[in-house]
Design a protein around this motif. Structure first.
Motif, mmCIF file in Angstrom:
data_model
loop_
_atom_site.group_PDB
_atom_site.id
_atom_site.type_symbol
_atom_site.label_atom_id
_atom_site.label_comp_id
_atom_site.label_asym_id
_atom_site.label_seq_id
_atom_site.Cartn_x
_atom_site.Cartn_y
_atom_site.Cartn_z
ATOM 1 N N ARG A 264 0.802 -1.226 0.000
ATOM 2 C CA ARG A 264 0.000 0.000 0.000
ATOM 3 C C ARG A 264 0.833 1.273 0.000
ATOM 4 N NH1 ARG A 264 -4.305 -0.058 4.077
ATOM 5 N NH2 ARG A 264 -4.464 -2.229 3.592
ATOM 6 N N ASN A 265 2.049 1.237 0.529
ATOM 7 C CA ASN A 265 2.870 2.443 0.522
ATOM 8 C C ASN A 265 3.443 2.752 -0.854
ATOM 9 O OD1 ASN A 265 4.794 0.426 0.421
ATOM 10 N ND2 ASN A 265 6.071 1.264 2.025
ATOM 11 N N ARG A 266 3.179 1.877 -1.840
ATOM 12 C CA ARG A 266 3.640 2.090 -3.211
ATOM 13 C C ARG A 266 2.471 2.498 -4.116
ATOM 14 N NH1 ARG A 266 8.548 0.890 -3.115
ATOM 15 N NH2 ARG A 266 9.312 0.221 -5.122
ATOM 16 N N ILE A 267 1.323 2.787 -3.509
ATOM 17 C CA ILE A 267 0.118 3.130 -4.259
ATOM 18 C C ILE A 267 -0.351 4.520 -3.845
ATOM 19 C CG2 ILE A 267 -2.298 2.524 -4.662
ATOM 20 C CD1 ILE A 267 -1.490 -0.386 -3.969
ATOM 21 N N GLU A 268 -0.654 5.347 -4.838
ATOM 22 C CA GLU A 268 -1.241 6.655 -4.568
ATOM 23 C C GLU A 268 -2.702 6.611 -5.012
ATOM 24 O OE1 GLU A 268 -0.933 11.342 -5.847
ATOM 25 O OE2 GLU A 268 0.700 9.985 -6.386
ATOM 26 N N VAL A 269 -3.602 6.710 -4.044
ATOM 27 C CA VAL A 269 -5.030 6.680 -4.343
ATOM 28 C C VAL A 269 -5.449 8.046 -4.857
ATOM 29 C CG1 VAL A 269 -7.339 6.359 -3.392
ATOM 30 C CG2 VAL A 269 -5.461 4.885 -2.620
ATOM 31 N N LEU A 270 -6.113 8.061 -6.013
ATOM 32 C CA LEU A 270 -6.588 9.308 -6.606
ATOM 33 C C LEU A 270 -8.026 9.607 -6.202
ATOM 34 C CD1 LEU A 270 -5.112 8.823 -10.182
ATOM 35 C CD2 LEU A 270 -4.107 10.077 -8.260
ATOM 36 N N GLY A 271 -8.781 8.573 -5.903
ATOM 37 C CA GLY A 271 -10.177 8.756 -5.496
ATOM 38 C C GLY A 271 -10.965 7.493 -5.721
ATOM 39 N N GLN A 272 -12.275 7.615 -5.524
ATOM 40 C CA GLN A 272 -13.125 6.461 -5.767
ATOM 41 C C GLN A 272 -14.399 6.911 -6.463
ATOM 42 O OE1 GLN A 272 -13.617 5.228 -1.603
ATOM 43 N NE2 GLN A 272 -15.819 5.376 -1.905
ATOM 44 N N ILE A 273 -15.004 5.978 -7.168
ATOM 45 C CA ILE A 273 -16.253 6.220 -7.878
ATOM 46 C C ILE A 273 -17.347 5.554 -7.059
ATOM 47 C CG2 ILE A 273 -17.505 5.801 -10.031
ATOM 48 C CD1 ILE A 273 -14.725 5.603 -11.404
ATOM 49 N N GLY A 274 -18.455 6.240 -6.882
ATOM 50 C CA GLY A 274 -19.556 5.692 -6.092
ATOM 51 C C GLY A 274 -20.001 4.322 -6.566
ATOM 52 N N GLU A 275 -20.664 3.607 -5.685
ATOM 53 C CA GLU A 275 -21.084 2.236 -5.990
ATOM 54 C C GLU A 275 -22.041 2.196 -7.180
ATOM 55 O OE1 GLU A 275 -23.819 -0.976 -3.797
ATOM 56 O OE2 GLU A 275 -21.961 -0.497 -2.703
ATOM 57 N N PHE A 276 -21.832 1.181 -8.019
ATOM 58 C CA PHE A 276 -22.729 0.956 -9.154
ATOM 59 C C PHE A 276 -22.904 -0.543 -9.326
ATOM 60 C CE2 PHE A 276 -18.428 1.215 -10.766
ATOM 61 C CZ PHE A 276 -18.330 0.178 -11.664
ATOM 62 N N PRO A 277 -24.006 -0.977 -9.930
ATOM 63 C CA PRO A 277 -24.236 -2.416 -10.090
ATOM 64 C C PRO A 277 -23.442 -2.989 -11.257
ATOM 65 C CG PRO A 277 -26.083 -1.197 -10.976
ATOM 66 C CD PRO A 277 -25.141 -0.188 -10.364
ATOM 67 N N SER A 278 -22.906 -4.180 -11.051
ATOM 68 C CA SER A 278 -22.234 -4.895 -12.137
ATOM 69 C C SER A 278 -23.298 -5.508 -13.048
ATOM 70 C CB SER A 278 -21.329 -5.991 -11.571
ATOM 71 O OG SER A 278 -22.123 -7.064 -11.093
ATOM 72 N N LYS A 279 -22.847 -6.176 -14.072
ATOM 73 C CA LYS A 279 -23.721 -6.871 -15.016
ATOM 74 C C LYS A 279 -24.653 -7.851 -14.289
ATOM 75 C CE LYS A 279 -22.839 -10.297 -18.621
ATOM 76 N NZ LYS A 279 -21.814 -10.835 -19.502
ATOM 77 N N HIS A 280 -24.170 -8.399 -13.181
ATOM 78 C CA HIS A 280 -24.941 -9.386 -12.423
ATOM 79 C C HIS A 280 -25.539 -8.788 -11.152
ATOM 80 C CE1 HIS A 280 -23.750 -12.589 -15.126
ATOM 81 N NE2 HIS A 280 -22.533 -12.099 -15.081
ATOM 82 N N ASN A 281 -25.670 -7.464 -11.136
ATOM 83 C CA ASN A 281 -26.289 -6.721 -10.037
ATOM 84 C C ASN A 281 -25.547 -6.861 -8.706
ATOM 85 O OD1 ASN A 281 -28.231 -4.791 -9.485
ATOM 86 N ND2 ASN A 281 -29.590 -6.293 -8.540
ATOM 87 N N VAL A 282 -24.231 -6.961 -8.776
ATOM 88 C CA VAL A 282 -23.384 -6.960 -7.585
ATOM 89 C C VAL A 282 -22.840 -5.545 -7.431
ATOM 90 C CG1 VAL A 282 -21.251 -7.880 -6.572
ATOM 91 C CG2 VAL A 282 -22.732 -9.374 -7.910
ATOM 92 N N GLY A 283 -22.931 -4.969 -6.238
ATOM 93 C CA GLY A 283 -22.440 -3.617 -6.013
ATOM 94 C C GLY A 283 -20.926 -3.539 -6.147
ATOM 95 N N VAL A 284 -20.447 -2.572 -6.939
ATOM 96 C CA VAL A 284 -19.015 -2.388 -7.179
ATOM 97 C C VAL A 284 -18.644 -0.945 -6.872
ATOM 98 C CG1 VAL A 284 -17.199 -2.412 -8.941
ATOM 99 C CG2 VAL A 284 -18.999 -4.149 -8.995
ATOM 100 N N THR A 285 -17.577 -0.759 -6.092
ATOM 101 C CA THR A 285 -17.028 0.570 -5.856
ATOM 102 C C THR A 285 -15.631 0.591 -6.446
ATOM 103 O OG1 THR A 285 -18.264 0.814 -3.795
ATOM 104 C CG2 THR A 285 -16.381 2.271 -4.104
ATOM 105 N N ALA A 286 -15.411 1.420 -7.447
ATOM 106 C CA ALA A 286 -14.100 1.490 -8.093
ATOM 107 C C ALA A 286 -13.208 2.473 -7.346
ATOM 108 C CB ALA A 286 -14.260 1.927 -9.543
ATOM 109 N N VAL A 287 -12.001 2.024 -7.002
ATOM 110 C CA VAL A 287 -10.992 2.888 -6.392
ATOM 111 C C VAL A 287 -9.919 3.105 -7.444
ATOM 112 C CG1 VAL A 287 -9.265 3.096 -4.563
ATOM 113 C CG2 VAL A 287 -11.492 2.056 -4.065
ATOM 114 N N VAL A 288 -9.658 4.369 -7.748
ATOM 115 C CA VAL A 288 -8.711 4.719 -8.795
ATOM 116 C C VAL A 288 -7.385 5.099 -8.152
ATOM 117 C CG1 VAL A 288 -8.266 6.258 -10.752
ATOM 118 C CG2 VAL A 288 -10.621 5.570 -10.204
#
Length: 80
Positions: A38-62
């Motif tokens: 984790r100390n080698r990763i710079e988090v830019l932000g996250q995108i709010g939760e959205f449903p996948s193709k199979h209606n599973v909640g996904v939160t993307a962290v960029v």
């Protein structure tokens, strides 16, 4: 995985009791699945939760990472 065919996959998984946030979950999963600390990763932000193709909640962290090595022991362990 029969229920997720046709979906693009990046490191990820379910939130665990010790995770403080979805960002913490993403950083933990990235280490577990790819060996990137984790100390080698710079988090830019996250995108709010959205449903996948199979209606599973996904939160993307960029994030970005400038890695010069992989932890091969972690990678070979998670591939087995």
């Amino acid at each position: 995985m029969p229920t997720h065919s046709g979906e693009v996959s990046f490191p990820g998984g379910s939130e665990e009791p010790g995770d403080k946030s979805m960002i913490d979950t993403a950083l933990r999963e990235t280490y577990e699945e790819m060996g990137i600390e984790r100390n080698r990763i710079e988090v830019l932000g996250q995108i709010g939760e959205f449903p996948s193709k199979h209606n599973v909640g996904v939160t993307a962290v960029v994030s970005v990472s400038c890695i010069t090595y992989f932890n091969m022991e972690t990678i070979s362990h998670s591939v087995k």
